[in-house]
Design an enzyme around this catalytic site. Structure first.
Site, PDB file in Angstrom:
ATOM      1  N   ARG A   1       0.861  -1.182   0.000  1.00 20.33           N
ATOM      2  CA  ARG A   1       0.000   0.000   0.000  1.00 20.33           C
ATOM      3  C   ARG A   1       0.900   1.235   0.000  1.00 20.33           C
ATOM      4  O   ARG A   1       1.673   1.444   0.938  1.00 20.33           O
ATOM      5  CB  ARG A   1      -0.910  -0.018   1.235  1.00 20.33           C
ATOM      6  CG  ARG A   1      -1.750   1.218   1.347  1.00 20.33           C
ATOM      7  CD  ARG A   1      -2.782   1.177   2.477  1.00 20.33           C
ATOM      8  NE  ARG A   1      -3.439   2.453   2.499  1.00 20.33           N
ATOM      9  CZ  ARG A   1      -3.304   3.370   3.451  1.00 20.33           C
ATOM     10  NH1 ARG A   1      -2.611   3.115   4.542  1.00 20.33           N
ATOM     11  NH2 ARG A   1      -3.892   4.542   3.353  1.00 20.33           N
TER      12      ARG A   1
ATOM     13  N   HIS B   1      -2.904  11.085   0.271  1.00 23.55           N
ATOM     14  CA  HIS B   1      -2.373  10.903   1.628  1.00 23.55           C
ATOM     15  C   HIS B   1      -1.697  12.231   2.018  1.00 23.55           C
ATOM     16  O   HIS B   1      -0.503  12.302   2.246  1.00 23.55           O
ATOM     17  CB  HIS B   1      -1.408   9.718   1.669  1.00 23.55           C
ATOM     18  CG  HIS B   1      -1.126   9.178   3.039  1.00 23.55           C
ATOM     19  ND1 HIS B   1      -1.263   7.847   3.368  1.00 23.55           N
ATOM     20  CD2 HIS B   1      -0.699   9.778   4.178  1.00 23.55           C
ATOM     21  CE1 HIS B   1      -0.922   7.649   4.633  1.00 23.55           C
ATOM     22  NE2 HIS B   1      -0.573   8.816   5.151  1.00 23.55           N
TER      23      HIS B   1
ATOM     24  N   GLU C   1      -7.405   8.766   5.799  1.00 25.49           N
ATOM     25  CA  GLU C   1      -7.655   9.450   7.068  1.00 25.49           C
ATOM     26  C   GLU C   1      -8.138  10.897   6.883  1.00 25.49           C
ATOM     27  O   GLU C   1      -7.450  11.851   7.259  1.00 25.49           O
ATOM     28  CB  GLU C   1      -6.379   9.423   7.925  1.00 25.49           C
ATOM     29  CG  GLU C   1      -5.873   8.007   8.178  1.00 25.49           C
ATOM     30  CD  GLU C   1      -4.648   7.959   9.096  1.00 25.49           C
ATOM     31  OE1 GLU C   1      -4.090   9.029   9.427  1.00 25.49           O
ATOM     32  OE2 GLU C   1      -4.253   6.852   9.483  1.00 25.49           O
TER      33      GLU C   1
ATOM     34  N   ASN D   1      -7.603   2.031   9.681  1.00 26.07           N
ATOM     35  CA  ASN D   1      -6.314   2.237  10.344  1.00 26.07           C
ATOM     36  C   ASN D   1      -6.566   2.293  11.850  1.00 26.07           C
ATOM     37  O   ASN D   1      -7.360   3.126  12.319  1.00 26.07           O
ATOM     38  CB  ASN D   1      -5.667   3.556   9.908  1.00 26.07           C
ATOM     39  CG  ASN D   1      -5.291   3.549   8.438  1.00 26.07           C
ATOM     40  OD1 ASN D   1      -5.391   2.524   7.766  1.00 26.07           O
ATOM     41  ND2 ASN D   1      -4.838   4.681   7.944  1.00 26.07           N
TER      42      ASN D   1
ATOM     43  N   TYR E   1      -4.558   2.240  15.657  1.00 28.04           N
ATOM     44  CA  TYR E   1      -3.319   2.274  16.433  1.00 28.04           C
ATOM     45  C   TYR E   1      -3.574   2.199  17.930  1.00 28.04           C
ATOM     46  O   TYR E   1      -2.848   1.554  18.656  1.00 28.04           O
ATOM     47  CB  TYR E   1      -2.545   3.575  16.144  1.00 28.04           C
ATOM     48  CG  TYR E   1      -1.929   3.606  14.766  1.00 28.04           C
ATOM     49  CD1 TYR E   1      -0.645   3.141  14.552  1.00 28.04           C
ATOM     50  CD2 TYR E   1      -2.644   4.095  13.679  1.00 28.04           C
ATOM     51  CE1 TYR E   1      -0.072   3.153  13.286  1.00 28.04           C
ATOM     52  CE2 TYR E   1      -2.083   4.109  12.404  1.00 28.04           C
ATOM     53  CZ  TYR E   1      -0.792   3.637  12.222  1.00 28.04           C
ATOM     54  OH  TYR E   1      -0.229   3.638  10.969  1.00 28.04           O
TER      55      TYR E   1
ATOM     56  N   GLU F   1      -3.598   0.078   8.104  1.00 26.84           N
ATOM     57  CA  GLU F   1      -2.426   0.523   8.872  1.00 26.84           C
ATOM     58  C   GLU F   1      -2.550   0.019  10.293  1.00 26.84           C
ATOM     59  O   GLU F   1      -3.624   0.091  10.901  1.00 26.84           O
ATOM     60  CB  GLU F   1      -2.306   2.049   8.945  1.00 26.84           C
ATOM     61  CG  GLU F   1      -1.822   2.704   7.694  1.00 26.84           C
ATOM     62  CD  GLU F   1      -1.708   4.220   7.843  1.00 26.84           C
ATOM     63  OE1 GLU F   1      -1.435   4.726   8.957  1.00 26.84           O
ATOM     64  OE2 GLU F   1      -1.897   4.900   6.820  1.00 26.84           O
TER      65      GLU F   1
HETATM   66  O1  IFM Z   1       2.510   8.005   9.696  1.00 23.87           O
HETATM   67  C1  IFM Z   1       1.123   8.017   9.849  1.00 23.87           C
HETATM   68  C2  IFM Z   1       0.431   7.784   8.524  1.00 23.87           C
HETATM   69  O2  IFM Z   1       0.842   8.692   7.556  1.00 23.87           O
HETATM   70  C3  IFM Z   1      -1.050   7.911   8.688  1.00 23.87           C
HETATM   71  N1  IFM Z   1      -1.533   7.075   9.769  1.00 23.87           N
HETATM   72  C4  IFM Z   1      -0.844   7.122  11.020  1.00 23.87           C
HETATM   73  C5  IFM Z   1       0.648   6.956  10.808  1.00 23.87           C
HETATM   74  C6  IFM Z   1       1.374   7.022  12.168  1.00 23.87           C
HETATM   75  O3  IFM Z   1       1.158   8.243  12.778  1.00 23.87           O
END
Ligand code: IFM
Length: 449
Positions: free
Chosen positions: A79, A123, A168, A294, A296, A353
């Protein structure tokens, strides 16, 4: 570290992810125009350490070496994002074929290696002239994005397995226009809902031309979904978590998947609510082939009436944070994917992600990163648990292939499976890269558990 690989479906896609401005460098080459990130990173104080993406990982010149790294990982898919300012340097108008040549070669070489290209169109690197004309808060940007999406998909077509329109959009709208943490660095909260609406409208409008140009590709969008958990059982904290969820997640999920904006968030925006015209929501809600997720971390939310709407403050957590201060909360991945499945019946999902920053050190030619391995292992297991629970998840992309330009945090924050020595541009696969390669090989039955 020993692992037992949970059994994923045989056709589950394992990948790695990057983004153009974070790795490419070469900001003045082959006709590329300036982007808002060139401008923002040149602004004193905007980026930690005064870093910029001017050189980054020099991927623009070292891409073949980076494809070799991916091949050694054994990934099924890569990706990456396409830089709008390389393709249409002025944002609108003539298409720069030299800019498209770079991605054309990249895609062909990926296919030769048996790696499926997953391309993201936006992006965050908006051509600067479009920002000079008002940027995402201006409705006219929709036509500019559609022309860009047309140019890319016309050239790359079905050779790309999956196109995501946006990455995002919350970050583009809120960090860029309300909080000033990302380019273009504006602190005008009233602009954010307008920017968000036009990001979504550009997405939905572009889908038509993308599907016409690349009928065999999958078309979707990538959202960063940030689950909110109430700090206590108090009704005020439960309501705070709900507000945060609306502000961050439902503002995007509801129009895309249900064709309406959530009324509580609409009321929260008050006079700043966007100008939604007839047909906009039908366009935004056009069917998707996939939803990119995504994930985290989460927020533990409490109500704080002293801060602007949504009037939420994050409560500190007790576990050790990652190097960017985020809580490691794998359970949130499972709960999020199951929630999406239950509440939205979405198209097939990919985790587009997931990963962690740690303060890696190159020592005697190796980088030992047990915390990242633990993070990835726990989150992969969490995705598996979600699939077992009924979530339709088709793939997982580790963020990131390489250490790279972590936006406002610069180069000090390292998310890569591969360490980058920015002085020499040497790439050193970390132990987590071997772990990921092993996971993929075990999944394929190439090695035993
Ligand atoms: O680095 C970023 C990415 O560009 C977009 N999502 C979160 C990642 C970590 O912060």
């Amino acid at each position: 570290m020993t692992t037992t690989t949970p059994r994923f479906p045989a056709d589950f896609v394992w990948g790695v992810a990057t983004a153009a401005y974070q790795i490419e460098g070469a900001v003045d080459e082959d006709g590329r125009g300036p982007s808002i990130w060139d401008t923002f990173s040149a602004t004193p104080g905007a980026i930690d350490g005064g870093d910029t993406g001017a050189v980054a990982c020099d991927h623009y010149h070292r891409w073949a070496e980076d494809l070799d790294l991916m091949q050694r990982l054994g990934v099924d898919a890569y990706r990456f994002s396409i830089a709008w300012p390389r393709v249409i340097p002025a944002g609108t108008g003539s298409v720069n074929q030299a800019g498209l040549d770079f991605y054309d070669r990249l895609v062909d070489r990926l296919l030769e290696r048996g790696i499926a290209p997953f391309a993201t169109l936006y992006h965050w690197d908006l051509p600067q002239p479009l920002q000079d004309a008002g940027g995402w808060p201006e409705r006219s940007i929709v036509d500019a994005f559609v022309a860009y999406a047309d140019a890319v998909t016309r050239r790359l077509g079905d050779r790309v397995a999956a196109y995501a329109t946006m990455n995002e959009p919350w970050c583009s709208a809120v960090l860029g226009y309300a909080l000033g943490e990302h380019a273009p660095g504006l602190r005008e909260p009233a602009l954010a809902p307008h920017a968000a609406h036009h990001l979504l409208l550009a997405h939905g409008t572009a889908l038509e031309v993308m599907r016409a140009n690349a009928p065999g590709a999958q078309h979707g969008i990538v959202l960063n979904i940030h689950p909110a958990y109430p700090a206590t059982d108090a009704p005020s904290d439960i309501a705070a978590a709900r507000r945060f969820d609306g502000f961050f997640n439902r503002w995007f999920l509801d129009p895309l998947l249900e064709g309406r904006y959530p009324s509580d968030v609409w009321e929260g925006y008050g006079a700043a609510a966007p100008d939604v015209r007839e047909g906009d929501l039908e366009t935004i809600a056009r069917p998707l082939d996939f939803l990119g997720v995504n994930y985290y971390t989460r927020i533990i939310a409490t109500s704080d009436p002293t801060v602007p709407w949504p009037s939420v403050r994050a409560v500190p957590f007790e576990s050790t944070p990652t190097d960017v201060g985020w809580e490691v909360y794998p359970q949130g991945m499972t709960e999020l994917l199951l929630r999406l499945q239950r509440e939205y019946a979405p198209p097939p999902m990919y985790v587009t992600e997931n990963g962690a920053a740690y303060a890696d050190v190159l020592h005697n030619g190796t980088v030992d990163d047990p915390q990242r391995i633990a993070y990835l292992e726990q989150h992969v297991a969490a995705v598996h648990a979600a699939i077992e629970g009924g979530a339709d998840v088709r793939g997982y992309f580790a963020w990131s292939l390489l250490d790279n330009f972590e936006w406002a945090r610069g180069y000090a924050k390292r998310f890569g499976l591969v360490y980058v020595d920015y002085e020499t541009q040497a790439r050193v696969p970390k132990r987590s890269a071997s772990w990921y390669a092993g996971l993929i090989a075990r999944h394929r039955g190439e090695i035993d558990d």
